[in-house]
Design an enzyme around this catalytic site. Structure first.
Site, mmCIF file in Angstrom:
data_model
loop_
_atom_site.group_PDB
_atom_site.id
_atom_site.type_symbol
_atom_site.label_atom_id
_atom_site.label_comp_id
_atom_site.label_asym_id
_atom_site.label_seq_id
_atom_site.Cartn_x
_atom_site.Cartn_y
_atom_site.Cartn_z
ATOM 1 N N PRO A 178 -2.284 6.763 -0.746
ATOM 2 C CA PRO A 178 -2.452 5.394 -0.282
ATOM 3 C C PRO A 178 -1.731 4.345 -1.133
ATOM 4 C CG PRO A 178 -4.357 6.039 -1.553
ATOM 5 C CD PRO A 178 -3.357 7.149 -1.672
ATOM 6 N N CYS A 179 -1.722 3.121 -0.624
ATOM 7 C CA CYS A 179 -1.379 1.873 -1.331
ATOM 8 C C CYS A 179 0.084 1.438 -1.195
ATOM 9 C CB CYS A 179 -1.744 1.916 -2.805
ATOM 10 S SG CYS A 179 -3.465 2.369 -3.098
ATOM 11 N N THR A 180 0.263 0.117 -1.154
ATOM 12 C CA THR A 180 1.575 -0.522 -1.179
ATOM 13 C C THR A 180 1.477 -1.723 -2.103
ATOM 14 O OG1 THR A 180 1.846 0.061 1.159
ATOM 15 C CG2 THR A 180 3.448 -1.471 0.221
ATOM 16 N N GLU A 194 -1.318 2.346 -7.819
ATOM 17 C CA GLU A 194 -0.474 2.814 -6.729
ATOM 18 C C GLU A 194 -0.220 4.300 -6.961
ATOM 19 O OE1 GLU A 194 2.512 2.171 -3.542
ATOM 20 O OE2 GLU A 194 1.233 0.678 -4.480
#
Length: 492
Positions: free
Chosen positions: A2-4, A95
């Site tokens: 996941p994550c940006t 991240e």
């Protein structure tokens, strides 16, 4: 995975603030409720023990107060995620990033191994504790640092001593600087300072492209790393450059087919948005999209929210698109995905007094359908609407209200787009207005900053609940009208 993340240097932002922003996303098939809280020095542990890896780490005796965004259900640990301490130093962690087999063979991840057998018997094998991970990092670092660079050095020393069981990228921020740290294998790491006139895009891959060992082992102006990283590269034949240069991304990163569907398209989309006239040579699946750019215009809070909510609108890959080739829609993993837990953007304003310098913008749930709202962080407590996230679905907290709105609106994207747009615009506008109102009140005599900030946050939260309830009513009405079992005598 996941994550940006997007990082914006002070000369690239609209008001001279440093900005760090990250979507925290749940893993596939999961949704993690989050809450906005304050941790006071007396509540910080003296010895930290990780729930997932069982590692125990003694902590300094002088923690600061800090905000964070922990899991509402703490069965897997704290997962503090993002926050700001009382010295106006912020971080977001983490991240999830990628690596390659050569790196992980040379410096294996420090993974937890459970005990085997029954204690006291001859077949018993005690557990082997693991290193640190995303669960732990904010708690271990944020209460003890007085600058972004200090954050890098503290986390770096912990990584070298205890190791990590996963690959992560972490951003640190103060009023002047942003630093980005990436873990390399179990114990190694590198970090770069974000240039003041640039922004950085990070989509779940090891991102740092160019790294300067001479600076890292010398003046350390823009590069930092673990003590033996250069030797580690040489001993393990990790430098893949044909010339005398060194590409950290080539050495430490991944270049898989999965990256080209899940990761690199997000970097392409962010760069395309901020640099439309200079990124035409890049394709969504390119491995050479730069880590940082000078934007073509100064970046606003609204830009950050828009790009971290992006689903490839304006391209053939938009899952909600109605024109073009159906086979290309949904080809790539969106930035604004159903699994967004929260979005946080820390804005540290150089033109304000230190007591009101830091603002944390927060959104919960899928970013395509939620709203971004600002809060002061010089506080002793957070509004109930953002901290009372429970295991039970209820419209009485911001997290679950946004989850409901997103789930309803997604299935009725075209007909709910207008009320969602108006909701996002209203919350952003009124949020800016209330911050301006309380900034002005702070300049009056005999004002207690914490009391004022908490009063401001409560008014903002009340506005937020009112606007959120309003859009939920509209979205529910539209979705109800469009139910497949709709029928009336008028239809006959």
């Amino acid at each position: 995975m996941p994550c940006t993340t997007i990082l914006v240097g002070k000369n690239a932002s609209y008001d001279g603030s440093t900005l760090i922003a990250r979507n925290e996303d749940s893993g596939p098939g999961d949704f993690t409720p989050k809450k906005f809280t304050v941790v006071h020095p007396e509540d910080q542990p003296k010895v930290y023990k990780s729930v997932l890896s069982h590692v125990e780490i003694p902590l300094p005796s002088n923690p600061m107060r800090y905000t964070c965004m922990p899991d509402a259900i703490a069965d897997k640990g704290i997962w503090g995620a993002a926050g700001v301490n009382s010295c106006n130093v912020a971080m977001t962690a983490t991240e999830t990033i990628t690596s390659n087999a050569r790196v992980l063979a040379a410096d294996p991840l420090v993974e937890y191994i459970p005990a085997k057998g029954k204690k006291g018997t001859k077949d018993y094998v005690p557990e082997v504790v693991g290193g640190i991970g995303e669960e732990d990092i904010v708690t271990l670092v944020l209460p003890y640092i007085k600058s972004a660079k200090e954050g890098v050095l503290r986390l770096g020393s912990i990584l070298e001593e205890y190791g990590t069981y996963e690959m992560n990228g972490i951003a640190f921020q103060d009023v002047d600087e942003i630093w980005w740290l990436e873990t390399i294998g179990g114990h190694h790491w590198m970090a770069k300072r974000v240039k003041d006139d640039e922004y950085v895009v990070m989509p779940n891959q090891l991102g740092i492209d160019q790294f300067d060992f001479k600076d890292a082992y010398g003046k350390q102006k823009e590069n930092l790393c673990s003590k033996d990283l250069e030797k580690f590269v040489k001993d393990n034949h990790l430098n893949l450059n044909l010339d005398k240069g060194f590409s950290a991304r080539l050495a430490f990163g991944s270049h898989t087919d999965a990256d080209h569907v899940y990761n690199t398209p997000r970097a392409w989309m962010m760069a395309r948005y901020f640099n439309p006239s200079t990124t035409e040579q890049y394709h969504p699946e390119d491995d050479n999209i730069p880590w940082s750019f000078v934007p073509e215009h100064k970046i606003t809070i609204e830009d950050v929210k828009y790009i971290l909510s992006h689903h490839y609108q304006g391209t053939p890959y938009d899952p909600y698109g109605k024109h073009g080739d159906d086979s290309r829609r949904g080809s790539y993993r969106p930035i604004g995905v159903n699994r967004n837990n929260f979005l946080s953007c820390t804005q540290i304003r150089p033109y304000k007094d230190k007591e009101i310098q830091s603002i944390e913008w927060i959104a919960y749930g899928s970013n395509v359908f939620n709203a971004f709202v600002p809060f002061y962080v010089n506080i002793n407590d957070t509004p109930e609407y953002l901290k009372n996230t429970s295991t039970i679905v209820t419209t009485e907290n911001f997290y679950w209200a946004n989850r409901i709105i997103g789930a309803l609106a997604d299935a009725h994207f075209s007909t709910t787009a207008s009320p969602i747009d108006r909701y996002q615009y209203a919350v952003a506008t009124k949020g800016h207005q209330l911050i301006q109102k309380y900034d002005a009140l702070f300049n009056q005599k005999d004002v207690d900053a914490k009391t004022l900030c908490e009063k401001a946050n409560q008014e903002i939260a009340e506005m937020l609940k009112q606007e959120t309830d309003k859009v939920l009513n509209k979205v529910l009405f539209i979705a109800s009208l469009e139910m497949k079992n709709g029928f009336s005598r008028a239809d006959a």
